[in-house]
Design a protein around this motif. Structure first.
Motif, PDB file in Angstrom:
ATOM      1  N   ASP A   1     -21.735 -22.979  13.731  1.00  0.00           N
ATOM      2  CA  ASP A   1     -22.648 -22.681  12.641  1.00  0.00           C
ATOM      3  C   ASP A   1     -22.372 -21.268  12.110  1.00  0.00           C
ATOM      4  OD1 ASP A   1     -25.429 -21.424  11.703  1.00  0.00           O
ATOM      5  OD2 ASP A   1     -25.523 -23.592  11.402  1.00  0.00           O
ATOM      6  N   GLU A   2     -22.041 -21.154  10.828  1.00  0.00           N
ATOM      7  CA  GLU A   2     -21.647 -19.860  10.263  1.00  0.00           C
ATOM      8  C   GLU A   2     -22.775 -18.838  10.323  1.00  0.00           C
ATOM      9  OE1 GLU A   2     -20.113 -20.419   6.363  1.00  0.00           O
ATOM     10  OE2 GLU A   2     -18.381 -21.609   7.014  1.00  0.00           O
ATOM     11  N   THR A   3     -23.999 -19.284  10.096  1.00  0.00           N
ATOM     12  CA  THR A   3     -25.133 -18.355  10.139  1.00  0.00           C
ATOM     13  C   THR A   3     -25.339 -17.824  11.547  1.00  0.00           C
ATOM     14  OG1 THR A   3     -26.216 -19.533   8.323  1.00  0.00           O
ATOM     15  CG2 THR A   3     -27.589 -18.079   9.659  1.00  0.00           C
TER      16      THR A   3
ATOM     17  N   SER B   1     -22.638 -15.352  12.423  1.00  0.00           N
ATOM     18  CA  SER B   1     -22.857 -14.081  11.732  1.00  0.00           C
ATOM     19  C   SER B   1     -23.930 -13.248  12.420  1.00  0.00           C
ATOM     20  CB  SER B   1     -23.254 -14.343  10.280  1.00  0.00           C
ATOM     21  OG  SER B   1     -23.549 -13.132   9.605  1.00  0.00           O
ATOM     22  N   ILE B   2     -25.038 -13.898  12.838  1.00  0.00           N
ATOM     23  CA  ILE B   2     -26.119 -13.179  13.521  1.00  0.00           C
ATOM     24  C   ILE B   2     -25.637 -12.629  14.860  1.00  0.00           C
ATOM     25  CG2 ILE B   2     -28.375 -13.445  14.620  1.00  0.00           C
ATOM     26  CD1 ILE B   2     -29.056 -15.499  12.457  1.00  0.00           C
TER      27      ILE B   2
ATOM     28  N   LEU C   1     -29.829  -7.883   8.717  1.00  0.00           N
ATOM     29  CA  LEU C   1     -29.579  -9.291   8.478  1.00  0.00           C
ATOM     30  C   LEU C   1     -29.881  -9.630   7.028  1.00  0.00           C
ATOM     31  CD1 LEU C   1     -31.178 -10.986  11.637  1.00  0.00           C
ATOM     32  CD2 LEU C   1     -28.811 -10.268  11.320  1.00  0.00           C
ATOM     33  N   THR C   2     -29.202 -10.621   6.508  1.00  0.00           N
ATOM     34  CA  THR C   2     -29.480 -11.077   5.153  1.00  0.00           C
ATOM     35  C   THR C   2     -30.778 -11.877   5.136  1.00  0.00           C
ATOM     36  OG1 THR C   2     -28.282 -13.165   5.413  1.00  0.00           O
ATOM     37  CG2 THR C   2     -26.997 -11.218   4.732  1.00  0.00           C
TER      38      THR C   2
ATOM     39  N   GLY D   1     -31.155 -14.879   4.133  1.00  0.00           N
ATOM     40  CA  GLY D   1     -30.874 -16.217   4.646  1.00  0.00           C
ATOM     41  C   GLY D   1     -30.834 -16.250   6.160  1.00  0.00           C
ATOM     42  N   GLU D   2     -30.289 -15.199   6.777  1.00  0.00           N
ATOM     43  CA  GLU D   2     -30.227 -15.130   8.241  1.00  0.00           C
ATOM     44  C   GLU D   2     -31.614 -14.961   8.837  1.00  0.00           C
ATOM     45  OE1 GLU D   2     -25.728 -13.181   8.419  1.00  0.00           O
ATOM     46  OE2 GLU D   2     -27.505 -11.915   8.531  1.00  0.00           O
TER      47      GLU D   2
ATOM     48  N   ALA E   1     -33.307 -18.303   8.691  1.00  0.00           N
ATOM     49  CA  ALA E   1     -32.805 -19.218   9.723  1.00  0.00           C
ATOM     50  C   ALA E   1     -33.408 -18.888  11.079  1.00  0.00           C
ATOM     51  CB  ALA E   1     -31.280 -19.136   9.787  1.00  0.00           C
TER      52      ALA E   1
END
Length: 398
Positions: free
Chosen positions: A186-188, A191-192, A204-205, A207-208, A211
């Protein structure tokens, strides 16, 4: 030294590359695999550092690390044929434990390789002068308990053994960082997890954050929470406190029994007090035990064991080393009940409370080929005994 976060391939490199390579060169006993905990050791098919160093209970001071003849023989058997030592999850272990392994492996190799034991902590001489020592771990993982005993802890006021362990740990010729996570797709999430490892933190963005927030179930209604947990009946559950563990034990056991559509047996514990204070009767003793909330202090198992046929469990104590050790997964095959509980077992009810401890709980250990019990022959070989080549004869591995 191989360092990196979870899922970057450290254990995979150990199992599929390094162990095969070293044993092809030095033979089947050419690579010693160890880790601080049972779980980490099993992941690489190795031993705990305590077991490899033949350590007993008590402080790991120099005086206590002297070996008797039996220990010396066992250490020589393990370390003399070896050309490589691999330590996985090394930051989980304490510095004194790391030092003890180095010293004890030097004891094992001293006679065969004419070692000068006084130099056991010097570069090139640690771990008995083994040609190759590879260590793996994540410097950001939780430290051992207590944290002050860790390899990266503050050195103020620590013991000589602690200092020696840190000194030996620093003897690295090469350090490699594995940066690419292979376990997660999972890309998210990737990234986290990557941002979590950035020194000083990282924003964090939106979107992150969203999530992450969507994984929180306490804001859901009770109906939504139950729906979200559907399909987790057979999951293991861990918690930092005994109070939560005791509650989870009851919830998970009942959920597992309902999933398997079988009877759940409740087995009350029997306490055996070996050092009862003089003059205390059973009533007072029971009250004092119940006043102590931490079972580590009283060395008691949970008050009630909940078991059903087909239940998946993990051992909480070593029954038969090296196969049946702490945290080994197993499946319950049967209960050998006392005569007064036999009638209870025949009654078809969802929950049954036993009056006595079972004589035994029969389990099958996962991934274990050792045959602990006599084989069961099939009908065709009932008179001559079980035959290896017969697929119907059950040799009951594990």
């Amino acid at each position: 030294l191989l360092v990196g976060g979870g899922g970057c391939g450290k254990s995979r490199i150990i199992n599929l590359v390094l162990t095969i390579l070293f044993r092809a060169y030095w033979g089947n006993q050419g690579c010693v695999l160890v880790a601080p905990s049972n779980k980490a050791a099993r992941a690489i098919h190795g031993k705990t550092m305590h077991a490899a160093a033949k350590l007993t209970t008590g402080p790991m001071k120099m005086m206590n690390l002297r070996t008797n003849q039996k220990q010396q023989t066992a250490l020589a058997h393990l370390f003399v044929p070896a050309g490589a030592l691999i330590i996985d999850e090394c930051p989980q272990g304490t510095a004194p434990l790391y030092h003890a392994l180095s010293l004890r492996s030097s004891y094992g190799r001293a006679t065969a390789y004419d070692l000068e034991l006084a130099d056991y902590a010097e570069p090139g001489n640690s771990f008995g002068g083994l040609p190759i020592v590879i260590e793996c771990g994540d410097e950001l993982q939780l430290p051992p308990v207590p944290a002050c005993a860790g390899l990266f802890a503050d050195m103020t006021g620590v013991s000589t053994e602690h200092k020696a362990g840190v000194q030996i740990f620093g003897q690295k010729d090469y350090v490699y960082r594995l940066a690419t996570m292979k376990r997660f797709t999972d890309e998210t999430l990737v990234s986290i997890l990557t941002k979590m490892r950035i020194p000083g933190g990282c924003r964090l963005t939106d979107g992150e954050w969203k999530a992450l927030y969507n994984t929180e179930i306490s804001v859901l209604s009770a109906t939504d929470q139950r729906a979200r947990l559907a399909g987790t009946e057979l999951w293991y559950q861990a918690a930092p406190t005994w109070a939560t563990v005791a509650m989870a034990q009851a919830i998970r056991s009942r959920a597992s029994a309902q999933y398997h559509k079988t009877t759940l047996y409740l087995i009350p514990a029997e306490d055996y007090v070996l050092d009862r204070p003089y003059g205390w009767d059973k009533q007072r003793l029971a009250e004092e035990i119940m006043r102590t909330p931490n079972m580590n202090t009283t060395a008691r198992l949970p008050a009630v064991a909940m078991i059903h046929i087909g239940m998946e469990m993990r051992l909480t104590t070593t029954v038969e080393a090296p196969d049946a050790v702490v945290d080994t997964p197993c499946t319950v095959l049967g209960l050998d009940l006392e005569p007064e509980d036999m009638d209870i077992a025949t009654e078809q009810k969802s929950v049954r409370v036993l009056t006595r401890l079972p004589r035994a709980v029969l389990v099958r250990l996962e991934g274990v080929k050792t045959e602990f019990l006599p084989p069961i022959p099939c009908c065709l070989h009932a008179s001559c005994g079980a035959q290896r080549e017969c697929p119907q004869c059950d040799f009951r591995p594990g």
